[in-house]
Design a protein around this motif. Structure first.
Motif, PDB file in Angstrom:
ATOM      1  N   GLY A 142       1.339  56.544 -46.421  1.00 34.48           N
ATOM      2  CA  GLY A 142       2.447  56.996 -45.390  1.00 34.48           C
ATOM      3  C   GLY A 142       0.520  56.638 -44.050  1.00 34.48           C
ATOM      4  N   PRO A 143       1.413  56.949 -42.795  1.00 34.65           N
ATOM      5  CA  PRO A 143       1.209  56.453 -42.121  1.00 34.65           C
ATOM      6  C   PRO A 143      -0.073  56.735 -41.959  1.00 34.65           C
ATOM      7  CG  PRO A 143       3.081  57.173 -41.487  1.00 34.65           C
ATOM      8  CD  PRO A 143       2.414  57.963 -42.410  1.00 34.65           C
ATOM      9  N   GLY A 144      -1.116  57.647 -42.131  1.00 31.22           N
ATOM     10  CA  GLY A 144      -2.469  58.441 -41.801  1.00 31.22           C
ATOM     11  C   GLY A 144      -3.623  57.568 -43.768  1.00 31.22           C
ATOM     12  N   ASN A 145      -2.689  57.514 -44.462  1.00 28.74           N
ATOM     13  CA  ASN A 145      -3.083  56.905 -45.170  1.00 28.74           C
ATOM     14  C   ASN A 145      -3.420  55.258 -45.540  1.00 28.74           C
ATOM     15  OD1 ASN A 145      -3.620  59.081 -46.880  1.00 28.74           O
ATOM     16  ND2 ASN A 145      -1.875  58.655 -48.108  1.00 28.74           N
ATOM     17  N   ILE A 146      -2.041  54.509 -44.705  1.00 26.61           N
ATOM     18  CA  ILE A 146      -2.698  53.317 -44.317  1.00 26.61           C
ATOM     19  C   ILE A 146      -3.776  52.855 -42.664  1.00 26.61           C
ATOM     20  CG2 ILE A 146      -0.885  51.385 -43.597  1.00 26.61           C
ATOM     21  CD1 ILE A 146      -0.278  52.036 -46.307  1.00 26.61           C
ATOM     22  N   PHE A 147      -3.356  53.683 -42.107  1.00 33.86           N
ATOM     23  CA  PHE A 147      -4.384  53.646 -40.549  1.00 33.86           C
ATOM     24  C   PHE A 147      -5.877  53.764 -41.274  1.00 33.86           C
ATOM     25  CE2 PHE A 147      -6.749  56.381 -38.118  1.00 33.86           C
ATOM     26  CZ  PHE A 147      -6.504  55.267 -36.467  1.00 33.86           C
ATOM     27  N   PHE A 148      -6.050  54.673 -42.215  1.00 31.85           N
ATOM     28  CA  PHE A 148      -7.719  54.653 -42.516  1.00 31.85           C
ATOM     29  C   PHE A 148      -8.044  53.672 -43.438  1.00 31.85           C
ATOM     30  CE2 PHE A 148      -7.047  58.739 -40.591  1.00 31.85           C
ATOM     31  CZ  PHE A 148      -8.377  58.789 -39.668  1.00 31.85           C
ATOM     32  N   LEU A 160      13.088  67.127 -30.514  1.00 28.41           N
ATOM     33  CA  LEU A 160      12.197  67.446 -30.216  1.00 28.41           C
ATOM     34  C   LEU A 160      11.084  66.089 -31.238  1.00 28.41           C
ATOM     35  CD1 LEU A 160       9.106  68.242 -28.978  1.00 28.41           C
ATOM     36  CD2 LEU A 160       9.612  69.938 -30.079  1.00 28.41           C
ATOM     37  N   PHE A 161      12.058  66.870 -32.327  1.00 26.62           N
ATOM     38  CA  PHE A 161      11.085  65.726 -33.923  1.00 26.62           C
ATOM     39  C   PHE A 161      11.474  64.484 -33.400  1.00 26.62           C
ATOM     40  CE2 PHE A 161      11.255  63.819 -38.199  1.00 26.62           C
ATOM     41  CZ  PHE A 161      10.359  64.913 -38.718  1.00 26.62           C
ATOM     42  N   ASP A 162      12.933  64.163 -32.828  1.00 25.35           N
ATOM     43  CA  ASP A 162      13.325  62.577 -32.462  1.00 25.35           C
ATOM     44  C   ASP A 162      12.488  61.925 -32.060  1.00 25.35           C
ATOM     45  OD1 ASP A 162      15.533  62.321 -34.899  1.00 25.35           O
ATOM     46  OD2 ASP A 162      16.700  63.375 -32.980  1.00 25.35           O
ATOM     47  N   VAL A 163      11.495  62.909 -30.952  1.00 28.34           N
ATOM     48  CA  VAL A 163      10.685  62.152 -29.619  1.00 28.34           C
ATOM     49  C   VAL A 163       9.111  61.984 -30.451  1.00 28.34           C
ATOM     50  CG1 VAL A 163       9.874  63.040 -27.354  1.00 28.34           C
ATOM     51  CG2 VAL A 163      12.108  63.146 -27.661  1.00 28.34           C
ATOM     52  N   ILE A 164       9.367  62.741 -31.380  1.00 29.62           N
ATOM     53  CA  ILE A 164       7.142  62.614 -31.893  1.00 29.62           C
ATOM     54  C   ILE A 164       7.578  62.044 -32.533  1.00 29.62           C
ATOM     55  CG2 ILE A 164       6.404  63.804 -33.457  1.00 29.62           C
ATOM     56  CD1 ILE A 164       6.973  66.723 -32.275  1.00 29.62           C
ATOM     57  N   ARG A 165       9.178  61.238 -33.453  1.00 33.38           N
ATOM     58  CA  ARG A 165       8.719  60.103 -34.124  1.00 33.38           C
ATOM     59  C   ARG A 165       9.091  59.072 -34.237  1.00 33.38           C
ATOM     60  NH1 ARG A 165      14.459  60.230 -37.348  1.00 33.38           N
ATOM     61  NH2 ARG A 165      14.939  59.310 -35.428  1.00 33.38           N
ATOM     62  N   VAL A 166       9.518  59.016 -32.765  1.00 32.71           N
ATOM     63  CA  VAL A 166       9.991  57.755 -31.748  1.00 32.71           C
ATOM     64  C   VAL A 166       8.331  57.091 -31.177  1.00 32.71           C
ATOM     65  CG1 VAL A 166      10.922  56.374 -30.193  1.00 32.71           C
ATOM     66  CG2 VAL A 166      12.636  57.629 -31.782  1.00 32.71           C
ATOM     67  N   LEU A 167       8.501  58.198 -31.317  1.00 34.20           N
ATOM     68  CA  LEU A 167       6.347  57.972 -30.010  1.00 34.20           C
ATOM     69  C   LEU A 167       5.452  57.611 -31.059  1.00 34.20           C
ATOM     70  CD1 LEU A 167       6.337  61.002 -27.251  1.00 34.20           C
ATOM     71  CD2 LEU A 167       6.753  58.917 -27.008  1.00 34.20           C
ATOM     72  N   GLY A 168       5.521  58.516 -32.563  1.00 36.88           N
ATOM     73  CA  GLY A 168       4.456  58.250 -33.600  1.00 36.88           C
ATOM     74  C   GLY A 168       4.659  56.748 -33.990  1.00 36.88           C
ATOM     75  N   ALA A 169       5.837  56.265 -34.153  1.00 42.08           N
ATOM     76  CA  ALA A 169       6.369  54.507 -34.625  1.00 42.08           C
ATOM     77  C   ALA A 169       5.519  53.618 -33.496  1.00 42.08           C
ATOM     78  CB  ALA A 169       7.881  54.750 -35.075  1.00 42.08           C
ATOM     79  N   ALA A 170       6.101  54.297 -32.455  1.00 41.04           N
ATOM     80  CA  ALA A 170       5.615  53.228 -31.161  1.00 41.04           C
ATOM     81  C   ALA A 170       3.894  52.945 -31.415  1.00 41.04           C
ATOM     82  CB  ALA A 170       6.080  53.612 -29.850  1.00 41.04           C
ATOM     83  N   TYR A 171       2.847  54.196 -31.370  1.00 43.22           N
ATOM     84  CA  TYR A 171       1.565  54.619 -31.288  1.00 43.22           C
ATOM     85  C   TYR A 171       1.465  54.140 -32.893  1.00 43.22           C
ATOM     86  CZ  TYR A 171      -3.228  56.186 -31.723  1.00 43.22           C
ATOM     87  OH  TYR A 171      -4.226  55.878 -31.841  1.00 43.22           O
ATOM     88  N   VAL A 172       1.744  53.613 -34.087  1.00 43.59           N
ATOM     89  CA  VAL A 172       1.259  52.926 -35.593  1.00 43.59           C
ATOM     90  C   VAL A 172       2.465  52.019 -35.527  1.00 43.59           C
ATOM     91  CG1 VAL A 172       2.421  52.989 -37.956  1.00 43.59           C
ATOM     92  CG2 VAL A 172       2.073  54.916 -36.419  1.00 43.59           C
ATOM     93  N   LEU A 173       3.045  51.502 -34.591  1.00 42.08           N
ATOM     94  CA  LEU A 173       3.474  49.017 -34.123  1.00 42.08           C
ATOM     95  C   LEU A 173       2.055  49.256 -33.142  1.00 42.08           C
ATOM     96  CD1 LEU A 173       4.950  47.445 -34.013  1.00 42.08           C
ATOM     97  CD2 LEU A 173       6.009  48.486 -33.312  1.00 42.08           C
ATOM     98  N   TYR A 174       1.640  50.319 -32.852  1.00 43.83           N
ATOM     99  CA  TYR A 174       0.620  49.629 -31.400  1.00 43.83           C
ATOM    100  C   TYR A 174      -0.910  49.004 -32.447  1.00 43.83           C
ATOM    101  CZ  TYR A 174      -3.260  49.890 -29.053  1.00 43.83           C
ATOM    102  OH  TYR A 174      -4.863  49.705 -28.299  1.00 43.83           O
ATOM    103  N   LEU A 175      -1.388  50.307 -33.268  1.00 45.52           N
ATOM    104  CA  LEU A 175      -1.555  49.829 -34.085  1.00 45.52           C
ATOM    105  C   LEU A 175      -2.003  48.741 -34.966  1.00 45.52           C
ATOM    106  CD1 LEU A 175      -2.375  53.488 -35.448  1.00 45.52           C
ATOM    107  CD2 LEU A 175      -4.155  52.048 -33.264  1.00 45.52           C
ATOM    108  N   ALA A 176      -1.109  48.177 -35.262  1.00 49.41           N
ATOM    109  CA  ALA A 176      -0.472  47.044 -36.106  1.00 49.41           C
ATOM    110  C   ALA A 176      -0.538  45.870 -35.474  1.00 49.41           C
ATOM    111  CB  ALA A 176       0.976  47.266 -37.044  1.00 49.41           C
ATOM    112  N   VAL A 177      -0.082  45.709 -34.166  1.00 48.22           N
ATOM    113  CA  VAL A 177      -1.120  45.128 -33.321  1.00 48.22           C
ATOM    114  C   VAL A 177      -1.988  45.013 -33.559  1.00 48.22           C
ATOM    115  CG1 VAL A 177      -0.367  43.943 -31.218  1.00 48.22           C
ATOM    116  CG2 VAL A 177       1.539  44.838 -32.167  1.00 48.22           C
ATOM    117  N   THR A 178      -2.576  45.508 -32.861  1.00 44.85           N
ATOM    118  CA  THR A 178      -4.453  45.400 -32.770  1.00 44.85           C
ATOM    119  C   THR A 178      -5.041  44.767 -33.855  1.00 44.85           C
ATOM    120  OG1 THR A 178      -4.730  47.822 -33.627  1.00 44.85           O
ATOM    121  CG2 THR A 178      -5.006  46.994 -31.181  1.00 44.85           C
TER     122      THR A 178
END
Length: 195
Positions: free
Chosen positions: A19-25, A69-87
């Motif tokens: 998931g996002p957390g496991n892949i990130f770590f 509100l959940f949709d906003v969190i989902r889109v912001l979260g995806a954008a943040y993970v995409l930013y991490l992917a770019v790094t």
């Protein structure tokens, strides 16, 4: 004790599956090592226990009333993970010293706050293991078990990432590893938006 075992059995596949957390770590463990990734892990899990207590105390009802509100969190979260992917995609090698600074406490906390999978799991967890008459102690107990279980899962994923990096020690193979983790994180970002 029976509820504790049932809760762990419920949480085990959710905490240890990709998931996002496991892949990130895993990616950060490969890039920086377990020790350098600890501040982000602590940040994620301080945020986890706070959000878990809030959800256990009624946040799920707010999310039901305001589904956008959940949709906003989902889109912001995806954008943040995409930013991490770019790094990761831009990182030149896997050398722990030359790849910039490891993510810290705030980035770890942000990852949890912007992770819609975590909100879903917490809401589902409380719907199964928290009775309507339960008090604060029960909410805190479930939040603590959830947080500790995730912390262990992330340590394992981070250590696995660090071990994978051993296989990719030269610049060329380290670049391949960074691209692989970057593309995986980009895929997770896509899943977060579409899922």
């Amino acid at each position: 004790m029976e509820t504790f075992v049932a809760l762990l059995l419920f949480l085990f596949p959710l905490a240890y599956s990709p998931g996002p957390g496991n892949i990130f770590f895993a990616a950060n463990g490969a890039r920086y090592g377990v020790r350098a990734t600890l501040p982000a892990n602590f940040g994620y899990h301080v945020a986890t226990i706070i959000v878990a207590v809030v959800i256990g105390s009624g946040f799920a009802a707010i999310m039901d009333q305001f589904p956008r509100l959940f949709d906003v969190i989902r889109v912001l979260g995806a954008a943040y993970v995409l930013y991490l992917a770019v790094t990761f995609l831009r990182a030149p090698s896997g050398d722990h010293d030359s790849d910039g600074n490891p993510v810290g406490f705030v980035s770890g906390a942000a990852l949890l706050i912007l992770n819609p999978k975590a909100y879903l799991i917490m809401t589902l967890m409380y719907s199964q293991f928290l009775s309507a008459s339960a008090g604060w102690v029960h909410v805190l107990w479930i939040a603590a078990i959830f947080t500790l279980n995730n912390f262990v899962a992330f340590l394992i994923w981070t250590a696995l990432g660090e071990q994978i990096a051993v296989l990719f020690q030269n610049v060329k193979t380290a670049r391949i590893l960074n691209i692989g983790f970057g593309l995986t994180l980009a895929g997770v970002a896509g899943w977060m938006v579409l899922g």
